[in-house]
Design an enzyme around this catalytic site. Structure first.
Site, PDB file in Angstrom:
ATOM      1  N   GLU A  87     103.038  56.343   7.639  1.00 35.18           N
ATOM      2  CA  GLU A  87     103.939  57.066   6.743  1.00 35.18           C
ATOM      3  C   GLU A  87     105.401  56.729   7.018  1.00 35.18           C
ATOM      4  O   GLU A  87     105.783  56.398   8.135  1.00 35.18           O
ATOM      5  CB  GLU A  87     103.713  58.568   6.890  1.00 35.18           C
ATOM      6  CG  GLU A  87     102.331  58.944   6.385  1.00 35.18           C
ATOM      7  CD  GLU A  87     102.051  60.439   6.420  1.00 35.18           C
ATOM      8  OE1 GLU A  87     101.271  60.896   5.590  1.00 35.18           O
ATOM      9  OE2 GLU A  87     102.616  61.132   7.275  1.00 35.18           O
ATOM     10  N   CYS A 113     113.231  57.243   7.620  1.00 33.98           N
ATOM     11  CA  CYS A 113     112.546  57.477   8.893  1.00 33.98           C
ATOM     12  C   CYS A 113     111.341  56.535   8.940  1.00 33.98           C
ATOM     13  O   CYS A 113     110.399  56.663   8.167  1.00 33.98           O
ATOM     14  CB  CYS A 113     112.126  58.945   8.954  1.00 33.98           C
ATOM     15  SG  CYS A 113     111.244  59.379  10.445  1.00 33.98           S
ATOM     16  N   CYS A 120      99.932  56.459  18.401  1.00 30.76           N
ATOM     17  CA  CYS A 120     100.875  56.401  19.521  1.00 30.76           C
ATOM     18  C   CYS A 120     100.113  56.575  20.829  1.00 30.76           C
ATOM     19  O   CYS A 120      99.173  57.352  20.905  1.00 30.76           O
ATOM     20  CB  CYS A 120     101.917  57.515  19.376  1.00 30.76           C
ATOM     21  SG  CYS A 120     103.215  57.424  20.624  1.00 30.76           S
ATOM     22  N   CYS A 124     101.944  62.969  23.351  1.00 29.48           N
ATOM     23  CA  CYS A 124     102.660  64.236  23.565  1.00 29.48           C
ATOM     24  C   CYS A 124     101.817  65.414  23.071  1.00 29.48           C
ATOM     25  O   CYS A 124     101.182  65.344  22.013  1.00 29.48           O
ATOM     26  CB  CYS A 124     103.998  64.216  22.849  1.00 29.48           C
ATOM     27  SG  CYS A 124     105.074  62.925  23.482  1.00 29.48           S
ATOM     28  N   CYS A 127     102.549  66.836  19.435  1.00 26.08           N
ATOM     29  CA  CYS A 127     102.783  65.897  18.327  1.00 26.08           C
ATOM     30  C   CYS A 127     101.492  65.563  17.584  1.00 26.08           C
ATOM     31  O   CYS A 127     100.469  65.252  18.186  1.00 26.08           O
ATOM     32  CB  CYS A 127     103.406  64.623  18.873  1.00 26.08           C
ATOM     33  SG  CYS A 127     103.593  63.324  17.635  1.00 26.08           S
ATOM     34  N   CYS A 344     110.613  64.408  10.483  1.00 23.68           N
ATOM     35  CA  CYS A 344     110.251  63.324  11.393  1.00 23.68           C
ATOM     36  C   CYS A 344     109.368  63.863  12.507  1.00 23.68           C
ATOM     37  O   CYS A 344     109.599  64.922  13.041  1.00 23.68           O
ATOM     38  CB  CYS A 344     111.492  62.697  12.000  1.00 23.68           C
ATOM     39  SG  CYS A 344     112.373  61.686  10.839  1.00 23.68           S
TER      40      CYS A 344
HETATM   41  N1  SAH Z   1     108.050  58.415  19.634  1.00 23.32           N
HETATM   42  C1  SAH Z   1     109.423  58.629  19.405  1.00 23.32           C
HETATM   43  C2  SAH Z   1     109.799  58.678  17.953  1.00 23.32           C
HETATM   44  C3  SAH Z   1     108.862  59.390  17.030  1.00 23.32           C
HETATM   45  S1  SAH Z   1     108.655  61.154  17.243  1.00 23.32           S
HETATM   46  C4  SAH Z   1     109.874  59.898  20.111  1.00 23.32           C
HETATM   47  O1  SAH Z   1     109.044  60.661  20.562  1.00 23.32           O
HETATM   48  O2  SAH Z   1     111.091  60.074  20.218  1.00 23.32           O
HETATM   49  C5  SAH Z   1     110.159  61.745  16.513  1.00 23.32           C
HETATM   50  C6  SAH Z   1     110.537  63.184  16.827  1.00 23.32           C
HETATM   51  O3  SAH Z   1     109.657  64.122  16.225  1.00 23.32           O
HETATM   52  C7  SAH Z   1     110.556  63.496  18.302  1.00 23.32           C
HETATM   53  O4  SAH Z   1     111.812  63.985  18.709  1.00 23.32           O
HETATM   54  C8  SAH Z   1     109.481  64.529  18.414  1.00 23.32           C
HETATM   55  O5  SAH Z   1     109.765  65.400  19.417  1.00 23.32           O
HETATM   56  C9  SAH Z   1     109.484  65.222  17.071  1.00 23.32           C
HETATM   57  N2  SAH Z   1     108.239  66.007  16.865  1.00 23.32           N
HETATM   58  C10 SAH Z   1     106.989  65.637  17.166  1.00 23.32           C
HETATM   59  N3  SAH Z   1     106.110  66.645  16.910  1.00 23.32           N
HETATM   60  C11 SAH Z   1     106.836  67.665  16.417  1.00 23.32           C
HETATM   61  C12 SAH Z   1     106.508  69.003  15.968  1.00 23.32           C
HETATM   62  N4  SAH Z   1     105.252  69.461  15.984  1.00 23.32           N
HETATM   63  N5  SAH Z   1     107.524  69.779  15.522  1.00 23.32           N
HETATM   64  C13 SAH Z   1     108.794  69.309  15.486  1.00 23.32           C
HETATM   65  N6  SAH Z   1     109.152  68.086  15.902  1.00 23.32           N
HETATM   66  C14 SAH Z   1     108.194  67.270  16.365  1.00 23.32           C
HETATM   67 FE1  SF4 Z   2     104.381  59.374  20.335  1.00 23.27          FE
HETATM   68 FE2  SF4 Z   2     104.598  61.697  19.040  1.00 23.27          FE
HETATM   69 FE3  SF4 Z   2     105.239  61.570  21.609  1.00 23.27          FE
HETATM   70 FE4  SF4 Z   2     106.846  60.386  19.793  1.00 23.27          FE
HETATM   71  S1  SF4 Z   2     106.444  62.581  19.975  1.00 23.27           S
HETATM   72  S2  SF4 Z   2     106.104  59.541  21.747  1.00 23.27           S
HETATM   73  S3  SF4 Z   2     105.276  59.721  18.295  1.00 23.27           S
HETATM   74  S4  SF4 Z   2     103.175  61.208  20.755  1.00 23.27           S
END
Ligand code: SAH
Ligand code: SF4
Length: 352
Positions: A87, A113, A120, A124, A127, A344
């Site tokens: 996406e 974005c 990934c 996390c 995420c 994002c």
């Molecule tokens: N992998 C990279 C870039 C993609 S994630 C990174 O982690 O920085 C981009 C952003 O989306 C990150 O700051 C992450 O913390 C945020 N994000 C992920 N899951 C989320 C959620 N459930 N609610 C709000 N922000 C979220």
């Molecule tokens: Fe990967 Fe999501 Fe963690 Fe960004 S926030 S590093 S996309 S698992």
């Protein structure tokens, strides 16, 4: 998988297409006219086009779905050559400004974005992208193709300014080679001419790769997904924090070449009862001492099956006020496209 013309810098294309002015013309067709088939390239000889089309696609990205939010955000689902999907989000950052006579003073501003991987590896805990595991890296052409396709779909002229944030699916620094190539291609004068200053790489904190990105001297900005001020919580949220702890990230940021007028962005995902207290805010101020930093607070956005909760507005504002009072620049990210889960990092995989 076939290679695509979007995989190449102009110099590389010049090595493939002779004479070199033809390479420039093709670059113009792709990046200025957004041509996505060879027939459109009117001034290119047919035999050259036939030869190229045997080896290369133009844009490897196919739009298969599009969701439009009330606030102008558009979420795109792309299908790749191998059938995998990713996406990309088109974000309206500022509306068009008009004067009293209805004349445009300033055109609307947009940010794209971009995704860098299918899935990934970082995993996390908060995420959605992480839930599906890791499938593969995107090629440079697949990263570039997202921007070309979105500009085309929105009739956004090649020379209109656009910002790119690498905050879609995937960890950009885990795909550093293809990311760096894509950054270079975006910067091409004969292409989209998007300077490094307009490109922000968001990372979960692979400290050694932050150093490598810095050494490449691409002129890009970085955003660090910090999310926690102590290693215990950070390791719960981002498992690879055990290998790249907070201190190693802060040290890498201090070494990173930064435009003196700019700041490093620290993203801080606020989760109710986990990191939304003023004690954490206090530690954050201490941690960022001596860095030209800007903090972006993000509301955790819950989804079915998660154990975490969204923080209250009051706690969020109190957190922000504490940081500001202690000299840090701090914004609260407004969740654009929330009705279509397009913020994002919120890229849902419901279509996959
Ligand atoms: N992998 C990279 C870039 C993609 S994630 C990174 O982690 O920085 C981009 C952003 O989306 C990150 O700051 C992450 O913390 C945020 N994000 C992920 N899951 C989320 C959620 N459930 N609610 C709000 N922000 C979220
Ligand atoms: Fe990967 Fe999501 Fe963690 Fe960004 S926030 S590093 S996309 S698992």
């Amino acid at each position: 998988m076939k290679q695509s013309l979007l995989d190449f810098t102009l110099k590389e294309l010049t090595n493939i297409v002779k004479p070199s002015f033809r390479a420039k013309q093709i670059y113009g067709w792709i990046y200025h006219q957004y041509a996505d088939n060879y027939e459109d390239m009117k001034n290119i000889p047919k035999n050259l086009k036939d030869e190229l089309s045997k080896k290369f696609l133009i844009n490897p990205m196919k739009i298969v779905n599009k969701e439009i939010s009330n606030d102008g955000t558009i979420k795109y689902l792309f299908e790749l050559q191998d059938g995998k999907t990713i996406e990309t989000v088109w974000l309206k950052m500022k509306d068009t400004q008009y004067d009293k006579n209805g004349e445009i003073i300033q055109e609307a501003k947009y940010t794209i974005c971009v995704s860098t991987q299918v899935g990934c590896k970082v995993g996390c805990a908060f995420c959605l992208t992480a839930k599906g595991g890791f499938t593969r890296d995107l090629t440079a052409g697949e990263i570039v193709g997202q921007v070309v396709a979105l500009k085309k779909d929105n009739n956004h002229k090649h020379n209109r300014m656009i910002n790119i944030v690498y905050m879609g699916m995937g960890e950009p620094l885990d795909n550093l080679e293809n990311l760096a190539k894509a950054i270079e291609i975006f910067k091409e004068d004969e292409g989209l001419c998007i300077s490094g200053k307009r490109q922000t790489v968001s990372t979960s904190g692979l400290s050694n790769k932050i150093d490598r990105l810095g050494e490449m001297d691409l002129g890009v900005h970085i955003a660090i997904s910090l999310h926690a001020v102590d290693d215990e919580l950070r390791s719960e949220l981002i498992p690879m924090n055990k290998a790249h702890n907070i201190n190693s990230i802060i040290e890498a940021v201090k070494r990173f070449p930064i435009d003196t007028r700019k700041r490093v962005m620290f993203e801080y995902l606020v989760i109710k009862g986990k990191n939304d207290d003023l004690g954490s805010a206090k530690k954050l101020v201490k941690l960022l001492h001596g860095i030209k930093a800007k903090v972006n607070l993000i509301y955790f956005n819950p989804y079915p099956g998660t154990n975490y909760d969204r923080p209250s507005k009051e706690d969020m504002i109190a957190f922000q006020e504490y940081l500001v009072k202690h000299g840090l620049l701090c914004t609260i990210r407004d969740s654009k496209g929330i009705d279509i889960s397009a913020a994002c990092g919120q890229l849902k995989e419901k279509n996959v």
